[in-house]
Design an enzyme around this catalytic site. Structure first.
Site, PDB file in Angstrom:
ATOM      1  N   TRP A  45      98.116 -21.951 -39.619  1.00 60.53           N
ATOM      2  CA  TRP A  45      96.725 -22.261 -39.270  1.00 60.53           C
ATOM      3  C   TRP A  45      96.604 -23.604 -38.560  1.00 60.53           C
ATOM      4  O   TRP A  45      95.802 -23.749 -37.626  1.00 60.53           O
ATOM      5  CB  TRP A  45      95.870 -22.222 -40.529  1.00 60.53           C
ATOM      6  CG  TRP A  45      94.484 -22.792 -40.392  1.00 60.53           C
ATOM      7  CD1 TRP A  45      93.916 -23.744 -41.175  1.00 60.53           C
ATOM      8  CD2 TRP A  45      93.478 -22.428 -39.429  1.00 60.53           C
ATOM      9  NE1 TRP A  45      92.620 -24.011 -40.769  1.00 60.53           N
ATOM     10  CE2 TRP A  45      92.331 -23.206 -39.693  1.00 60.53           C
ATOM     11  CE3 TRP A  45      93.441 -21.533 -38.367  1.00 60.53           C
ATOM     12  CZ2 TRP A  45      91.159 -23.120 -38.950  1.00 60.53           C
ATOM     13  CZ3 TRP A  45      92.272 -21.432 -37.608  1.00 60.53           C
ATOM     14  CH2 TRP A  45      91.154 -22.219 -37.905  1.00 60.53           C
ATOM     15  N   THR A  46      97.416 -24.575 -38.942  1.00 67.34           N
ATOM     16  CA  THR A  46      97.375 -25.876 -38.269  1.00 67.34           C
ATOM     17  C   THR A  46      97.709 -25.736 -36.792  1.00 67.34           C
ATOM     18  O   THR A  46      97.058 -26.340 -35.921  1.00 67.34           O
ATOM     19  CB  THR A  46      98.356 -26.867 -38.935  1.00 67.34           C
ATOM     20  OG1 THR A  46      97.929 -27.107 -40.277  1.00 67.34           O
ATOM     21  CG2 THR A  46      98.410 -28.188 -38.178  1.00 67.34           C
ATOM     22  N   GLN A  68     115.379 -30.283 -27.182  1.00 63.95           N
ATOM     23  CA  GLN A  68     114.061 -30.778 -26.808  1.00 63.95           C
ATOM     24  C   GLN A  68     114.040 -31.280 -25.367  1.00 63.95           C
ATOM     25  O   GLN A  68     113.065 -31.054 -24.641  1.00 63.95           O
ATOM     26  CB  GLN A  68     113.628 -31.905 -27.751  1.00 63.95           C
ATOM     27  CG  GLN A  68     113.081 -31.415 -29.080  1.00 63.95           C
ATOM     28  CD  GLN A  68     111.917 -30.450 -28.923  1.00 63.95           C
ATOM     29  OE1 GLN A  68     112.051 -29.256 -29.143  1.00 63.95           O
ATOM     30  NE2 GLN A  68     110.772 -30.969 -28.520  1.00 63.95           N
ATOM     31  N   HIS A 112     104.147 -21.825 -37.112  1.00 57.35           N
ATOM     32  CA  HIS A 112     103.119 -20.945 -36.536  1.00 57.35           C
ATOM     33  C   HIS A 112     102.073 -20.581 -37.595  1.00 57.35           C
ATOM     34  O   HIS A 112     101.872 -19.410 -37.925  1.00 57.35           O
ATOM     35  CB  HIS A 112     103.753 -19.680 -35.950  1.00 57.35           C
ATOM     36  CG  HIS A 112     104.530 -19.932 -34.693  1.00 57.35           C
ATOM     37  ND1 HIS A 112     105.892 -20.113 -34.686  1.00 57.35           N
ATOM     38  CD2 HIS A 112     104.124 -20.069 -33.402  1.00 57.35           C
ATOM     39  CE1 HIS A 112     106.306 -20.326 -33.450  1.00 57.35           C
ATOM     40  NE2 HIS A 112     105.254 -20.309 -32.651  1.00 57.35           N
ATOM     41  N   ASP A 145      98.112 -16.727 -32.506  1.00 56.89           N
ATOM     42  CA  ASP A 145      99.304 -16.497 -33.348  1.00 56.89           C
ATOM     43  C   ASP A 145      98.941 -15.892 -34.704  1.00 56.89           C
ATOM     44  O   ASP A 145      99.660 -16.096 -35.692  1.00 56.89           O
ATOM     45  CB  ASP A 145     100.076 -17.802 -33.559  1.00 56.89           C
ATOM     46  CG  ASP A 145     101.128 -18.036 -32.480  1.00 56.89           C
ATOM     47  OD1 ASP A 145     101.579 -17.045 -31.886  1.00 56.89           O
ATOM     48  OD2 ASP A 145     101.475 -19.202 -32.227  1.00 56.89           O
TER      49      ASP A 145
END
EC number: 3.1.4.-
Length: 614
Positions: free
Chosen positions: A367-368, A566, A365, A404
């Site tokens: 900046w990307t 997943q 969580h 976020d």
């Protein structure tokens, strides 16, 4: 006894004294005056000179019948006197409460008011109020010796004889609990009414020696709050005589209000200090968590960024550009969607650079991720044939970019379980509320308000939509949003002109963008999942360190759970989300298609792993 009864008794005594000393011989008829409850209210004595003859039985009967009514009259006079006295006390206490709670400015001001009112209540010359320092087991006061004085007629600004409060001592005085009268009261909780201070061995003469004042009578009382003594009020030198039992009773009632007022004043002081600390923290935060002047000038020098290849593709790979370029491409996407007519370019540069800086360096969580979600939302808006209105697009893009901010790499449940300060502030959608508030904080920093050119109504609308969009990224809200919108779609009643319907599709679009890593090509998807699980494992480690057992998905000792988790995640959340979005915005079909492809690959991995375990 009432004042009427007292006056009657006084007249009788005076007449008796006169007759006796004149040497007159008198016949006396003495009758009791009894109240309706049977208690003796007074005694009536009648005298008759010798010439008048003696009293007869008939005289006794007549006076007795009259005195029945006299007893009733005295009873009601007594009641009226007590009621009037109580009414005056109640009016006084009401005035005290109003004054104390309406003008709560500081603790010192409150103490001055309390002592002023206390003096008036019991007609004392001086007042002292000591607070308890429980930690050091001391009593202390910064203003402890207050008197009421009359102003001289030479004061042109005030009327003659106006009373004023004067603090005779304003330096802090401290002494141990148990020292002196006040110390004894603080220790025992006992009310002390002393008629001669210097003859009482508990009296501490130090204060008199410091102030040059002579203490004679003392009324000292504890102040309680929640069963604990928090202070002591001491009245000194009643102007007429000694302090009475009635003074004690009135003062005891007054002390209750003192306790409440002092308690609230302490809370007020704490809140005021907290506000100042918050302002200081905000100043520090805005300095360290804002883009630097060097960063800003560098961005200005670099100019308006151009388009990176495939930036508007749903399958764009965020890992191919470094962090600063992500900020530049965020600026490009904003200008491409909204232009600069309604927005200030410098504010936009500062805002995006500061948003970048306020994402923490956590595994996922960060900046990307913030950039990736904004990039997906940009692609949805670009390809959706004007599904959303301009201000909705603005809120969706900024909401996605900021959704976020200051994420700590832990989910809402962890915040609640660990009793995080954030969880105490926001009981629901804890992190999402925090992300929105961080967005507002950045907007409020000087030179960062990208909405400054909007009208007040537009500004309010956009801010409300941004909050709605950021809160929608809480997966706990996805399920009810999905259920409502699914029902509307199944009923074929969805309308783009219905604002509630539009809010629901905005929420689903935010969830779709937030989960966009699941709809990226397999090489991006698998790489992102590794990062996601590293963050999960860090939370699991923290839970284990706190004595709790992490769920299998967050337990680094169970890596075999990755594929199965997943499969469950894509089937239960991602595919239904993209299916619903596709039903209303067909241009988003690539997201659904890639998500389904990834689901099949995870299923295959999970099946292979199960076969190896058999």
């Amino acid at each position: 006894m009432s004042s009427v009864a007292e006056c009657t008794a006084c007249l009788i005594l005076r007449h008796y004294y006169f007759c006796f000393h004149q040497g007159e011989v008198a016949h006396i008829l003495c009758q009791p005056i009894v109240q309706p409850d049977g208690t003796l209210a007074a005694v009536l004595e009648l005298w008759r000179r010798e010439a008048g003859g003696s009293f007869h039985e008939e005289d006794e009967e007549i006076t007795c019948s009259y005195l029945v009514w006299g007893g009733i009259a005295l009873h009601y006079a007594h009641l009226y006197f007590n009621m009037d006295k109580q009414r005056k006390l109640n009016d006084f206490l009401l005035a005290v409460v109003k004054s104390i709670f309406q003008d709560m400015v500081s603790m010192d001001m409150l103490i001055m008011k309390i002592m002023n009112f206390a003096q008036r209540l019991v007609d004392a010359d001086r007042a002292s109020l000591f607070l308890v320092d429980s930690k050091n087991k001391e009593l202390y006061a910064t203003i402890f010796d207050v008197g009421i004085e009359n102003k001289t007629s030479g004061d042109d600004t005030e009327s003659e004889n106006e009373e004023t409060v004067k603090a005779h001592t304003s330096r802090e005085i401290r002494f141990p609990l148990g020292t002196g009268i006040a110390g004894q009261v603080a220790m025992t909780g006992e009310i002390l009414n002393i008629s001669d201070a210097y003859s009482d061995e508990r009296f501490n003469r130090t204060v008199d020696q410091l102030t040059g004042y002579r203490t004679q009578t003392i009324l000292c009382m504890p102040i309680y709050i929640r069963g604990s003594i928090i202070g002591v009020v001491q009245m000194v030198n009643k102007h007429t005589g000694c302090f009475s039992k009635e003074d004690e009773e009135a003062f005891e009632m007054f002390a209750v209000y003192c306790g409440l007022a002092l308690h609230h004043a302490k809370l007020y002081d704490k809140i005021r200090r907290s506000e100042q600390k918050y302002k200081v923290a905000l100043e520090v935060l805005s300095y360290h968590n804002s883009c630097s002047e060097e960063e800003f000038h560098s961005a200005v020098k670099d100019g308006i960024p151009g388009q990176v290849v495939d930036i508007d593709d749903y399958y764009f790979n965020p890992f191919v550009i470094e962090d600063y370029e992500k900020a530049r491409q965020s600026i490009y996407m904003f200008i491409d969607l909204f232009g600069l007519v309604r927005f200030d370019k410098n504010s936009l540069l500062k805002f995006v650079l500061t948003v970048r800086k306020n994402y923490r360096r956590v595994p996922y969580h960060n900046w990307t991720h913030g950039f990736s979600v904004a990039n997906c939302m940009y692609s949805i808006i670009k390809h959706s044939d004007n599904a959303f209105r301009p201000n909705e697009c603005l809120a969706l893009f900024i909401g996605a970019l900021c959704h976020d901010l200051d994420h700590r790499g832990k989910n809402n449940k962890f915040m609640l379980d660990t009793e995080s300060p954030l969880a105490a502030i926001y009981s629901t959608s804890t992190m999402e509320h925090h992300h929105f508030n961080q967005t507002v904080t950045i907007l409020q920093q000087e030179g960062h308000n990208i909405f400054s050119k909007l009208s007040s109504s537009e500004y309010k609308q956009v801010l409300g939509l941004i909050k709605h969009c950021i809160l929608a990224t809480d997966l706990a809200l996805f399920f009810p949003n999905k259920a409502k919108l699914n029902q509307i779609v199944q009923d074929q009643s969805f309308s783009w002109s219905n604002q509630d319907h539009r809010m629901l599709i905005q929420a689903i679009a935010m969830t779709a963008s937030d989960l966009s890593a699941s709809a990226k090509p397999w090489d991006i998807q698998s790489e992102t999942v590794k990062i996601i699980f590293e963050e999960f494992y860090q939370q699991g480690d923290a839970e284990r360190a706190a004595g709790r057992k992490p769920i299998p998905m967050m337990d680094r000792n169970q890596p075999e759970q990755q594929a199965a988790s997943q499969v469950g995640f894509l089937m239960g959340i991602c595919v239904p989300c993209y299916t619903l979005l596709y039903s209303l915005i067909p241009e988003t079909k690539p997201l659904l298609n890639m998500c389904k492809e990834n689901l099949e690959k995870w299923r295959q991995i999970d099946e292979d792993m199960r076969k190896r375990e058999q």
